[in-house]
Motif scaffolding. Structure first.
Motif, PDB file in Angstrom:
ATOM      1  N   PHE A   3       0.835  -1.200   0.000  1.00  0.00           N
ATOM      2  CA  PHE A   3       0.000   0.000   0.000  1.00  0.00           C
ATOM      3  C   PHE A   3       0.868   1.247   0.000  1.00  0.00           C
ATOM      4  CE2 PHE A   3      -2.079   3.350   2.480  1.00  0.00           C
ATOM      5  CZ  PHE A   3      -3.142   3.601   1.630  1.00  0.00           C
ATOM      6  N   LEU A   4       1.889   1.261   0.829  1.00  0.00           N
ATOM      7  CA  LEU A   4       2.755   2.435   0.900  1.00  0.00           C
ATOM      8  C   LEU A   4       3.558   2.617  -0.377  1.00  0.00           C
ATOM      9  CD1 LEU A   4       4.003   2.117   4.561  1.00  0.00           C
ATOM     10  CD2 LEU A   4       2.310   3.695   3.667  1.00  0.00           C
ATOM     11  N   LEU A   5       4.032   1.515  -0.951  1.00  0.00           N
ATOM     12  CA  LEU A   5       4.809   1.626  -2.174  1.00  0.00           C
ATOM     13  C   LEU A   5       3.957   2.101  -3.334  1.00  0.00           C
ATOM     14  CD1 LEU A   5       6.935  -1.617  -2.007  1.00  0.00           C
ATOM     15  CD2 LEU A   5       7.664   0.709  -1.553  1.00  0.00           C
ATOM     16  N   VAL A   6       2.747   1.591  -3.395  1.00  0.00           N
ATOM     17  CA  VAL A   6       1.868   1.938  -4.489  1.00  0.00           C
ATOM     18  C   VAL A   6       1.531   3.411  -4.488  1.00  0.00           C
ATOM     19  CG1 VAL A   6      -0.483   1.606  -5.342  1.00  0.00           C
ATOM     20  CG2 VAL A   6       0.915  -0.358  -4.759  1.00  0.00           C
ATOM     21  N   THR A   7       1.395   3.959  -3.333  1.00  0.00           N
ATOM     22  CA  THR A   7       0.950   5.333  -3.252  1.00  0.00           C
ATOM     23  C   THR A   7       2.087   6.338  -3.178  1.00  0.00           C
ATOM     24  OG1 THR A   7       0.760   5.145  -0.872  1.00  0.00           O
ATOM     25  CG2 THR A   7      -1.209   4.699  -2.180  1.00  0.00           C
ATOM     26  N   THR A   8       3.247   5.884  -3.385  1.00  0.00           N
ATOM     27  CA  THR A   8       4.408   6.742  -3.237  1.00  0.00           C
ATOM     28  C   THR A   8       4.998   7.132  -4.576  1.00  0.00           C
ATOM     29  OG1 THR A   8       4.877   5.665  -1.175  1.00  0.00           O
ATOM     30  CG2 THR A   8       6.665   6.885  -2.130  1.00  0.00           C
ATOM     31  N   LEU A   9       5.645   8.272  -4.613  1.00  0.00           N
ATOM     32  CA  LEU A   9       6.384   8.779  -5.761  1.00  0.00           C
ATOM     33  C   LEU A   9       5.518   8.990  -6.986  1.00  0.00           C
ATOM     34  CD1 LEU A   9       9.636   6.704  -5.343  1.00  0.00           C
ATOM     35  CD2 LEU A   9       9.203   9.030  -4.616  1.00  0.00           C
ATOM     36  N   SER A  10       4.357   9.595  -6.786  1.00  0.00           N
ATOM     37  CA  SER A  10       3.468   9.848  -7.907  1.00  0.00           C
ATOM     38  C   SER A  10       4.055  10.855  -8.889  1.00  0.00           C
ATOM     39  CB  SER A  10       2.097  10.314  -7.416  1.00  0.00           C
ATOM     40  OG  SER A  10       2.225  11.494  -6.666  1.00  0.00           O
ATOM     41  N   PHE A  11       5.099  11.555  -8.487  1.00  0.00           N
ATOM     42  CA  PHE A  11       5.715  12.512  -9.396  1.00  0.00           C
ATOM     43  C   PHE A  11       6.497  11.820 -10.501  1.00  0.00           C
ATOM     44  CE2 PHE A  11       8.666  11.855  -5.900  1.00  0.00           C
ATOM     45  CZ  PHE A  11       9.847  11.599  -6.545  1.00  0.00           C
ATOM     46  N   CYS A  12       6.688  10.538 -10.416  1.00  0.00           N
ATOM     47  CA  CYS A  12       7.445   9.772 -11.411  1.00  0.00           C
ATOM     48  C   CYS A  12       6.517   8.905 -12.247  1.00  0.00           C
ATOM     49  CB  CYS A  12       8.478   8.898 -10.716  1.00  0.00           C
ATOM     50  SG  CYS A  12       9.671   9.794  -9.747  1.00  0.00           S
ATOM     51  N   GLN A  13       5.354   9.399 -12.648  1.00  0.00           N
ATOM     52  CA  GLN A  13       4.324   8.603 -13.289  1.00  0.00           C
ATOM     53  C   GLN A  13       4.689   8.103 -14.677  1.00  0.00           C
ATOM     54  OE1 GLN A  13       0.395  10.270 -13.175  1.00  0.00           O
ATOM     55  NE2 GLN A  13       1.057  11.594 -11.533  1.00  0.00           N
ATOM     56  N   ASN A  14       5.486   8.803 -15.413  1.00  0.00           N
ATOM     57  CA  ASN A  14       5.704   8.461 -16.812  1.00  0.00           C
ATOM     58  C   ASN A  14       6.936   7.598 -17.049  1.00  0.00           C
ATOM     59  OD1 ASN A  14       3.434   9.897 -17.565  1.00  0.00           O
ATOM     60  ND2 ASN A  14       4.575  11.800 -17.637  1.00  0.00           N
ATOM     61  N   GLN A  15       7.446   6.988 -16.022  1.00  0.00           N
ATOM     62  CA  GLN A  15       8.581   6.112 -16.209  1.00  0.00           C
ATOM     63  C   GLN A  15       8.406   4.837 -15.398  1.00  0.00           C
ATOM     64  OE1 GLN A  15      12.247   7.676 -14.674  1.00  0.00           O
ATOM     65  NE2 GLN A  15      11.224   8.853 -13.104  1.00  0.00           N
ATOM     66  N   LYS A  16       9.074   3.802 -15.843  1.00  0.00           N
ATOM     67  CA  LYS A  16       9.041   2.535 -15.135  1.00  0.00           C
ATOM     68  C   LYS A  16       9.856   2.695 -13.854  1.00  0.00           C
ATOM     69  CE  LYS A  16      10.792  -2.108 -15.605  1.00  0.00           C
ATOM     70  NZ  LYS A  16      11.569  -2.986 -16.467  1.00  0.00           N
ATOM     71  N   ILE A  17       9.261   2.327 -12.734  1.00  0.00           N
ATOM     72  CA  ILE A  17       9.924   2.441 -11.439  1.00  0.00           C
ATOM     73  C   ILE A  17       9.918   1.078 -10.769  1.00  0.00           C
ATOM     74  CG2 ILE A  17       9.904   3.543  -9.169  1.00  0.00           C
ATOM     75  CD1 ILE A  17       8.297   5.815 -10.465  1.00  0.00           C
ATOM     76  N   THR A  18      11.055   0.685 -10.211  1.00  0.00           N
ATOM     77  CA  THR A  18      11.163  -0.581  -9.498  1.00  0.00           C
ATOM     78  C   THR A  18      11.419  -0.302  -8.031  1.00  0.00           C
ATOM     79  OG1 THR A  18      12.076  -1.660 -11.456  1.00  0.00           O
ATOM     80  CG2 THR A  18      12.426  -2.764  -9.339  1.00  0.00           C
ATOM     81  N   TYR A  19      10.634  -0.960  -7.167  1.00  0.00           N
ATOM     82  CA  TYR A  19      10.778  -0.830  -5.720  1.00  0.00           C
ATOM     83  C   TYR A  19      11.343  -2.135  -5.177  1.00  0.00           C
ATOM     84  CZ  TYR A  19       7.493   2.986  -6.486  1.00  0.00           C
ATOM     85  OH  TYR A  19       6.878   4.123  -6.940  1.00  0.00           O
ATOM     86  N   SER A  20      12.430  -2.046  -4.427  1.00  0.00           N
ATOM     87  CA  SER A  20      13.043  -3.233  -3.845  1.00  0.00           C
ATOM     88  C   SER A  20      13.562  -2.907  -2.448  1.00  0.00           C
ATOM     89  CB  SER A  20      14.192  -3.722  -4.732  1.00  0.00           C
ATOM     90  OG  SER A  20      15.181  -2.712  -4.862  1.00  0.00           O
ATOM     91  N   LYS A  21      13.987  -3.919  -1.727  1.00  0.00           N
ATOM     92  CA  LYS A  21      14.550  -3.737  -0.391  1.00  0.00           C
ATOM     93  C   LYS A  21      16.070  -3.791  -0.482  1.00  0.00           C
ATOM     94  CE  LYS A  21      10.893  -3.724   2.336  1.00  0.00           C
ATOM     95  NZ  LYS A  21      10.631  -2.689   3.293  1.00  0.00           N
ATOM     96  N   ASP A  22      16.749  -2.947   0.306  1.00  0.00           N
ATOM     97  CA  ASP A  22      18.204  -3.025   0.374  1.00  0.00           C
ATOM     98  C   ASP A  22      18.602  -3.882   1.565  1.00  0.00           C
ATOM     99  OD1 ASP A  22      18.007  -1.403   2.642  1.00  0.00           O
ATOM    100  OD2 ASP A  22      18.926   0.342   1.718  1.00  0.00           O
ATOM    101  N   TYR A  23      19.893  -4.024   1.799  1.00  0.00           N
ATOM    102  CA  TYR A  23      20.396  -4.882   2.867  1.00  0.00           C
ATOM    103  C   TYR A  23      19.984  -4.412   4.261  1.00  0.00           C
ATOM    104  CZ  TYR A  23      23.871  -1.209   3.367  1.00  0.00           C
ATOM    105  OH  TYR A  23      24.481  -0.005   3.553  1.00  0.00           O
ATOM    106  N   SER A  24      19.603  -3.134   4.390  1.00  0.00           N
ATOM    107  CA  SER A  24      19.174  -2.598   5.686  1.00  0.00           C
ATOM    108  C   SER A  24      17.663  -2.673   5.886  1.00  0.00           C
ATOM    109  CB  SER A  24      19.594  -1.130   5.814  1.00  0.00           C
ATOM    110  OG  SER A  24      20.989  -1.012   5.755  1.00  0.00           O
ATOM    111  N   GLY A  25      16.954  -3.170   4.880  1.00  0.00           N
ATOM    112  CA  GLY A  25      15.505  -3.252   4.972  1.00  0.00           C
ATOM    113  C   GLY A  25      14.785  -2.013   4.494  1.00  0.00           C
ATOM    114  N   ASN A  26      15.525  -1.058   3.951  1.00  0.00           N
ATOM    115  CA  ASN A  26      14.903   0.153   3.403  1.00  0.00           C
ATOM    116  C   ASN A  26      14.298  -0.153   2.037  1.00  0.00           C
ATOM    117  OD1 ASN A  26      15.907   1.752   5.568  1.00  0.00           O
ATOM    118  ND2 ASN A  26      17.879   1.835   4.529  1.00  0.00           N
ATOM    119  N   THR A  27      13.275   0.586   1.657  1.00  0.00           N
ATOM    120  CA  THR A  27      12.692   0.466   0.325  1.00  0.00           C
ATOM    121  C   THR A  27      13.421   1.428  -0.593  1.00  0.00           C
ATOM    122  OG1 THR A  27      10.546  -0.107   1.253  1.00  0.00           O
ATOM    123  CG2 THR A  27      10.578   0.678  -1.024  1.00  0.00           C
ATOM    124  N   VAL A  28      13.876   0.920  -1.733  1.00  0.00           N
ATOM    125  CA  VAL A  28      14.619   1.727  -2.691  1.00  0.00           C
ATOM    126  C   VAL A  28      13.828   1.797  -3.991  1.00  0.00           C
ATOM    127  CG1 VAL A  28      16.790   1.968  -3.960  1.00  0.00           C
ATOM    128  CG2 VAL A  28      16.789   0.974  -1.662  1.00  0.00           C
TER     129      VAL A  28
END
Length: 138
Positions: A3-28
Motif C-alpha cells: 500500500f505504501l509503495l503503491v501510493t508513493t512517488l506519484s511525481f514519477c508517473q511516466n517512467q518505469k519504477i522498481t521498488y526493492s529492499k536493500d540490505y538494511s531493509g529500506n525500500t529503494v
C-alpha cells in the motif's frame, strides 16, 4: 508495505519504477536505468520517511486517528491522504479533499492506478525477483 509503495512517488508517473529492499531493509525506488530515485525508511516514531539520493527528506507518511495515511512534505504540510472507499479501493486525495488517484486490483492481483476520471495511468506488478514495478500506460 505494498500500500505504501503503491501510493508513493506519484511525481514519477511516466517512467518505469522498481521498488526493492536493500540490505538494511529500506525500500529503494529506482528508474528504468537503475538510478536511485528515493529511499524510504521508518523513523523512531514509526513514520515512513522518503529521502532523495542525497539524504534530503522528500515526504513522510503516517496514519492519522481515523486510519488514513497522511503524506506530508518536508515542512510538515499535508499533501495527500489515502483511505479505502466502499468498494475496497484505495483513494488518494489532495489536501483539499479532491480525488487524485484510485488504486484497485485487477483480475491478476496487480494494482491498477487510475486518475480522478477513471483513466488508467499504469499498473504495479511484481517481477520475477519479488520487486514491485510500476509500468506506465503507453
Amino acid at each position: 508495505m505494498t500500500f505504501l509503495l503503491v501510493t508513493t512517488l506519484s511525481f514519477c508517473q511516466n517512467q518505469k519504477i522498481t521498488y526493492s529492499k536493500d540490505y538494511s531493509g529500506n525500500t529503494v525506488a529506482k528508474d528504468q536505468y537503475g538510478n536511485v530515485i528515493a529511499i524510504a525508511s521508518t523513523d523512531y516514531s514509526g513514520k515512513l520517511v522518503w529521502k532523495d539520493k542525497y539524504g534530503n527528506v522528500i515526504k513522510t507518511e503516517s496514519e492519522d486517528y481515523s486510519g488514513r495515511t497522511v503524506t506530508k512534505d518536508q515542512y510538515g504540510n499535508t499533501q495527500t491522504t489515502k483511505s479505502k472507499d466502499y468498494a475496497g479501493n484505495t483513494v488518494e486525495k489532495d489536501q483539499y479533499g479532491n480525488v487524485l488517484y484510485t488504486y484497485s486490483k485487477d483480475y491478476s492481483g496487480n494494482t491498477v492506478k487510475k486518475d480522478k476520471y477513471g483513466n488508467v495511468l499504469g499498473t504495479y506488478k511484481e517481477d520475477y525477483s519479488g520487486n514491485l514495478v510500476f509500468y506506465p500506460k503507453q
